[in-house]
Motif scaffolding. Structure first.
Motif, PDB file in Angstrom:
ATOM      1  N   ARG A  95      10.127 -14.095  -2.889  1.00  0.00           N
ATOM      2  CA  ARG A  95       9.483 -13.779  -1.452  1.00  0.00           C
ATOM      3  C   ARG A  95       8.217 -13.386  -1.540  1.00  0.00           C
ATOM      4  NH1 ARG A  95       9.073  -8.394  -2.278  1.00  0.00           N
ATOM      5  NH2 ARG A  95       9.896  -7.206  -4.644  1.00  0.00           N
ATOM      6  N   LEU A  96       7.764 -13.555  -0.735  1.00  0.00           N
ATOM      7  CA  LEU A  96       6.453 -13.018  -0.624  1.00  0.00           C
ATOM      8  C   LEU A  96       5.696 -11.736  -0.702  1.00  0.00           C
ATOM      9  CD1 LEU A  96       3.317 -15.805   0.918  1.00  0.00           C
ATOM     10  CD2 LEU A  96       4.729 -15.497  -1.504  1.00  0.00           C
ATOM     11  N   ALA A  97       5.371 -10.161  -1.466  1.00  0.00           N
ATOM     12  CA  ALA A  97       4.901  -9.753  -0.852  1.00  0.00           C
ATOM     13  C   ALA A  97       3.131  -9.131  -1.603  1.00  0.00           C
ATOM     14  CB  ALA A  97       5.579  -8.711  -1.867  1.00  0.00           C
ATOM     15  N   PRO A  98       3.694  -8.114  -0.365  1.00  0.00           N
ATOM     16  CA  PRO A  98       1.534  -7.082  -0.917  1.00  0.00           C
ATOM     17  C   PRO A  98       1.545  -7.055  -1.927  1.00  0.00           C
ATOM     18  CG  PRO A  98       3.036  -6.333   0.958  1.00  0.00           C
ATOM     19  CD  PRO A  98       4.022  -7.154   0.096  1.00  0.00           C
ATOM     20  N   LEU A  99       0.379  -7.109  -2.694  1.00  0.00           N
ATOM     21  CA  LEU A  99      -0.310  -6.691  -3.933  1.00  0.00           C
ATOM     22  C   LEU A  99       0.307  -4.639  -4.513  1.00  0.00           C
ATOM     23  CD1 LEU A  99      -2.368  -7.618  -5.957  1.00  0.00           C
ATOM     24  CD2 LEU A  99      -4.073  -6.455  -4.497  1.00  0.00           C
ATOM     25  N   GLY A 100       1.222  -4.936  -5.799  1.00  0.00           N
ATOM     26  CA  GLY A 100       1.232  -3.851  -6.204  1.00  0.00           C
ATOM     27  C   GLY A 100       0.382  -2.858  -7.161  1.00  0.00           C
ATOM     28  N   LEU A 101       0.424  -2.183  -7.913  1.00  0.00           N
ATOM     29  CA  LEU A 101      -0.607  -1.312  -8.931  1.00  0.00           C
ATOM     30  C   LEU A 101      -0.518  -2.228  -9.900  1.00  0.00           C
ATOM     31  CD1 LEU A 101       0.248   2.202  -8.546  1.00  0.00           C
ATOM     32  CD2 LEU A 101      -1.622   1.296  -7.622  1.00  0.00           C
ATOM     33  N   ALA A 102       0.604  -3.180 -10.239  1.00  0.00           N
ATOM     34  CA  ALA A 102       0.539  -3.715 -11.742  1.00  0.00           C
ATOM     35  C   ALA A 102       0.026  -5.259 -11.442  1.00  0.00           C
ATOM     36  CB  ALA A 102       2.367  -4.192 -12.254  1.00  0.00           C
ATOM     37  N   ALA A 129       4.384   4.620 -13.996  1.00  0.00           N
ATOM     38  CA  ALA A 129       3.775   4.587 -12.108  1.00  0.00           C
ATOM     39  C   ALA A 129       4.065   3.089 -11.638  1.00  0.00           C
ATOM     40  CB  ALA A 129       1.968   5.125 -12.405  1.00  0.00           C
ATOM     41  N   GLU A 130       3.534   1.997 -12.588  1.00  0.00           N
ATOM     42  CA  GLU A 130       3.872   0.971 -12.053  1.00  0.00           C
ATOM     43  C   GLU A 130       4.950   0.731 -11.451  1.00  0.00           C
ATOM     44  OE1 GLU A 130       0.043  -1.243 -14.409  1.00  0.00           O
ATOM     45  OE2 GLU A 130       1.924  -1.887 -14.629  1.00  0.00           O
ATOM     46  N   LYS A 131       6.042   0.657 -11.818  1.00  0.00           N
ATOM     47  CA  LYS A 131       7.697   0.735 -11.313  1.00  0.00           C
ATOM     48  C   LYS A 131       8.085   1.501 -10.645  1.00  0.00           C
ATOM     49  CE  LYS A 131       8.553  -2.036 -15.428  1.00  0.00           C
ATOM     50  NZ  LYS A 131       9.313  -1.977 -16.839  1.00  0.00           N
ATOM     51  N   GLN A 132       7.344   2.331 -10.349  1.00  0.00           N
ATOM     52  CA  GLN A 132       8.120   4.117  -8.825  1.00  0.00           C
ATOM     53  C   GLN A 132       7.439   2.861  -7.939  1.00  0.00           C
ATOM     54  OE1 GLN A 132       5.476   7.208  -9.350  1.00  0.00           O
ATOM     55  NE2 GLN A 132       7.126   8.682  -8.800  1.00  0.00           N
ATOM     56  N   PRO A 133       9.169   3.204  -7.055  1.00  0.00           N
ATOM     57  CA  PRO A 133       9.171   2.252  -5.859  1.00  0.00           C
ATOM     58  C   PRO A 133       8.563   3.914  -4.777  1.00  0.00           C
ATOM     59  CG  PRO A 133      10.877   3.603  -6.480  1.00  0.00           C
ATOM     60  CD  PRO A 133      10.382   4.343  -7.510  1.00  0.00           C
ATOM     61  N   ASN A 134       7.932   4.675  -5.011  1.00  0.00           N
ATOM     62  CA  ASN A 134       7.633   5.147  -4.357  1.00  0.00           C
ATOM     63  C   ASN A 134       6.646   6.315  -4.601  1.00  0.00           C
ATOM     64  OD1 ASN A 134       7.323   6.220  -1.310  1.00  0.00           O
ATOM     65  ND2 ASN A 134       9.121   7.825  -1.236  1.00  0.00           N
ATOM     66  N   PRO A 135       5.775   6.311  -5.236  1.00  0.00           N
ATOM     67  CA  PRO A 135       4.722   7.113  -5.738  1.00  0.00           C
ATOM     68  C   PRO A 135       3.777   8.197  -4.027  1.00  0.00           C
ATOM     69  CG  PRO A 135       3.527   4.565  -5.185  1.00  0.00           C
ATOM     70  CD  PRO A 135       4.967   4.712  -5.315  1.00  0.00           C
ATOM     71  N   GLN A 136       3.834   8.921  -5.030  1.00  0.00           N
ATOM     72  CA  GLN A 136       2.695   9.749  -3.745  1.00  0.00           C
ATOM     73  C   GLN A 136       1.419   8.930  -3.678  1.00  0.00           C
ATOM     74  OE1 GLN A 136       3.112  12.902  -3.438  1.00  0.00           O
ATOM     75  NE2 GLN A 136       4.935  12.977  -3.945  1.00  0.00           N
ATOM     76  N   LEU A 137       0.588   9.476  -2.829  1.00  0.00           N
ATOM     77  CA  LEU A 137      -0.619   8.267  -2.306  1.00  0.00           C
ATOM     78  C   LEU A 137      -1.927   8.676  -3.411  1.00  0.00           C
ATOM     79  CD1 LEU A 137      -1.183   6.839  -0.309  1.00  0.00           C
ATOM     80  CD2 LEU A 137      -1.875   8.815   1.350  1.00  0.00           C
TER      81      LEU A 137
END
Length: 171
Positions: A95-102, A129-137
């Motif tokens: 799959r493709l996915a949008p850009l994540g923090l990592a 933080a990079e692995k957190q599924p639902n980080p705070q904005l």
């Protein structure tokens, strides 16, 4: 029509990543128009747009004809690195996915240790933080600011798109 130098550079960077990459360029009628590049590696293919005044547009989400790019990169280097990230994700997960923090951190050439130092936290904190599924904005905004950027949010409906702003918190 002569291919713009940023497209030539982008193609060369992709070939350095994977010598068997195939890039076909669909040029517009006018030089200032939008170019479309079909990029194909073994088992992975994507489309990239290019406009001289905008840069490289990457399509990550499933969409229909005429959609805007999901991600825009001014430099051929960052666009090529992002294509490599998308290829690796596709090979690993299909799959493709949008850009994540990592992904963002790696795209900017930062290590977790460097980002942690900039944030004043430890490397394991960045890793979590990079692995957190639902980080705070607010946390995401802090990470992006530490990397030299700013976080913007957008709402998208069938008939509109708009930047969403939040009230500023004062000390």
């Amino acid at each position: 029509m002569k291919t713009p130098q940023p497209i030539v550079d982008f193609t060369a960077l992709l070939e350095a990543i994977e010598p068997r990459v195939q890039v076909s360029v669909d040029a517009p009628d006018l030089l200032e128009g939008e170019f479309f590049l079909d990029v194909a590696f073994a088992g992975f293919a994507t489309e990239v747009s290019y406009r001289s005044e905008v840069g490289f547009g990457l399509f990550v989400s499933d969409g229909e004809f005429g959609q805007k790019p999901d991600e825009i990169f001014k430099s051929p280097q960052k666009a090529a690195i992002r294509i490599q990230q998308l290829k690796q994700l596709f090979e690993a997960e299909g799959r493709l996915a949008p850009l994540g923090l990592a992904d963002l951190r790696a795209l900017l050439g930062l290590t977790q240790v460097q980002l942690a130092a900039s944030l004043g936290v430890t490397q394991p904190t960045v890793q979590r933080a990079e692995k957190q599924p639902n980080p705070q904005l607010e946390s995401i905004a802090g990470f992006v600011a530490a990397m030299g950027g700013r976080l913007e949010t957008k709402v998208v409906f069938g008939d509109m798109e708009a930047r969403l702003d939040f009230p500023r918190v004062t000390a």
